[in-house]
Scaffold this motif. Structure first.
Motif, PDB file in Angstrom:
ATOM      1  N   UNK A 131       0.827  -1.207   0.000  1.00 49.97           N
ATOM      2  CA  UNK A 131       0.000   0.000   0.000  1.00 49.97           C
ATOM      3  C   UNK A 131       0.863   1.259   0.000  1.00 49.97           C
ATOM      4  N   UNK A 132       1.900   1.269   0.842  1.00 53.04           N
ATOM      5  CA  UNK A 132       2.785   2.439   0.916  1.00 53.04           C
ATOM      6  C   UNK A 132       3.475   2.692  -0.419  1.00 53.04           C
ATOM      7  N   UNK A 133       3.936   1.615  -1.054  1.00 51.33           N
ATOM      8  CA  UNK A 133       4.587   1.759  -2.361  1.00 51.33           C
ATOM      9  C   UNK A 133       3.609   2.283  -3.404  1.00 51.33           C
ATOM     10  N   UNK A 134       2.380   1.803  -3.386  1.00 48.93           N
ATOM     11  CA  UNK A 134       1.379   2.254  -4.355  1.00 48.93           C
ATOM     12  C   UNK A 134       1.013   3.711  -4.130  1.00 48.93           C
ATOM     13  N   UNK A 135       1.021   4.160  -2.886  1.00 44.83           N
ATOM     14  CA  UNK A 135       0.781   5.580  -2.606  1.00 44.83           C
ATOM     15  C   UNK A 135       1.860   6.430  -3.277  1.00 44.83           C
TER      16      UNK A 135
END
Length: 376
Positions: A314-318
């Motif tokens: 999720x953090x990477x996709x943000x």
């Protein structure tokens, strides 16, 4: 002579212009670099490797879809080894490498060490699993995709009081991540004591202090509690459960959300059966994006991603979503805040003006047959 000088001058301008065009064109094709920092060796390696693997998967998928406006994304991985000096050096190396953003760190102690340096460099970081409230409500470059630790601690305390399972509790916590552990204990203690519970004793340990877990277990049980609270990483939580169960097979044990990973089940074995813990993460989520990601992750790495892997993805996709919406001219922090809402694997991720996410409900789970089963 004058005519030659003018000719040479015009030639130089022409050549410089051509070189400038070439350099700009080459520069626009240079990879976009993202940093990752986490503990991928030592006792926290299970979380670190899960997070690293998930971020690698997100970057690979981005590149398969054409990257960021035709530019590939590369990932620079740094191991902080759960050590402040190592973490600071890693951050300085990432800054020197001109990364556009960082995914990580993973634990609160490391975050409080490196965030001031990231702020000074005005470098955006999106943390997957850092839950300390000490970084909440600040206008800085630190964002996170998980809820702060107090929600889990409050939920655990209320459950123990309402269920009546534990009223007299002995506590052991990992002093190597004191920023998390002491805050978690404080947030547990307040509603627990207000509800009629009692903290009999608490023991702090550190990896380098040389104390055996069997000695810690005996000291905890010497207080004659009806339950034990462990605030530690998954590996240590599992090993502590083993030592406690050897001394008293019937004592009730509860953990912080930090311990909720596959590593706990692997290290604890039968000793963690019946252990309870609070966590907002849902292993059984029916969300299609989560199921798709979990399948790909299992196929690639042959193990569950767990909460660290899901939150890291999720953090990477943000970060990747913000990069796609940016022309790399507007500061990435401003782009991220202007978007505000992102699609997470298990639901929407909504950032406030300080990069924090809204509190979410934490469920109580119990370990049954090597699975985390919802109690309430």
């Amino acid at each position: 002579m004058k005519r030659v000088s003018i000719h040479m001058w015009l030639t130089l301008i022409f050549v410089s212009s051509i070189l400038g065009i070439i350099l700009v064109a080459c520069g626009s094709n240079q990879p976009i670099q993202i940093g990752f920092i986490g503990s991928i060796t030592g006792r926290l390696a299970d979380m670190g490797m899960s997070a690293r693997n998930a971020v690698q998967l997100a970057v690979e998928q981005c590149n398969e879809q054409g990257g960021i406006r035709g530019r590939r994304v590369t990932l620079i991985i740094k191991d902080d080894r759960q050590d402040a000096e190592t973490a600071l050096q890693a951050i300085q190396e990432l800054i020197a490498a001109n990364v556009v953003a960082v995914v990580g760190p993973l634990v609160s102690n490391m975050a409080t060490v490196v965030v001031p340096h990231l702020n000074e460099a005005q470098l955006l970081t999106v943390a997957p699993t850092v839950t300390t409230p000490h970084l909440s409500g600040q206008d800085d470059y630190f964002f996170r995709v998980c809820i702060a630790s107090q929600e889990h601690a409050f939920r655990s305390a209320r459950y123990q009081i309402e269920s009546g399972d534990m009223r007299r509790v002995a506590v052991v916590y990992d002093g190597g991540n004191r920023t998390f552990s002491e805050n978690w204990l404080a947030n547990f203690k307040k509603p627990f004591v207000a509800g009629g519970g009692k903290i009999l004793t608490f023991i702090e340990y550190k990896e380098k202090d040389g104390r055996s877990f069997s000695d810690i277990a005996r000291e905890l049980l010497a207080a004659e509690p009806d339950g034990i609270l462990i605030i530690a990483n998954p590996m240590d939580s599992g090993l502590l459960c083993q030592q406690i169960r050897q001394a008293d097979a019937s004592i009730k044990i509860t953990l912080s959300n930090w311990g909720a990973s596959q590593r706990l089940l692997e290290m604890g074995g039968n000793a963690v059966e019946g252990v309870t813990l609070p966590i907002a993460f849902d292993w059984d989520s029916p969300s299609p994006p989560y199921l798709t990601f979990r399948k790909k992750y299992l196929e690639r790495y042959q193990r569950e991603p767990g909460f660290a892997g899901v939150y890291a993805y999720d953090a990477a996709q943000v970060v990747l979503t913000a990069l796609k919406a940016s022309e790399l001219q507007k500061p990435l922090k401003a782009v991220l805040l202007s978007i505000g809402e992102f699609d997470g694997l298990q639901g929407k991720i909504r950032f406030d003006a300080y990069g924090d996410v809204a509190p979410a409900h934490a469920s109580i789970r119990i370990v049954r047959n090597r699975k985390f089963v919802v109690v309430e």
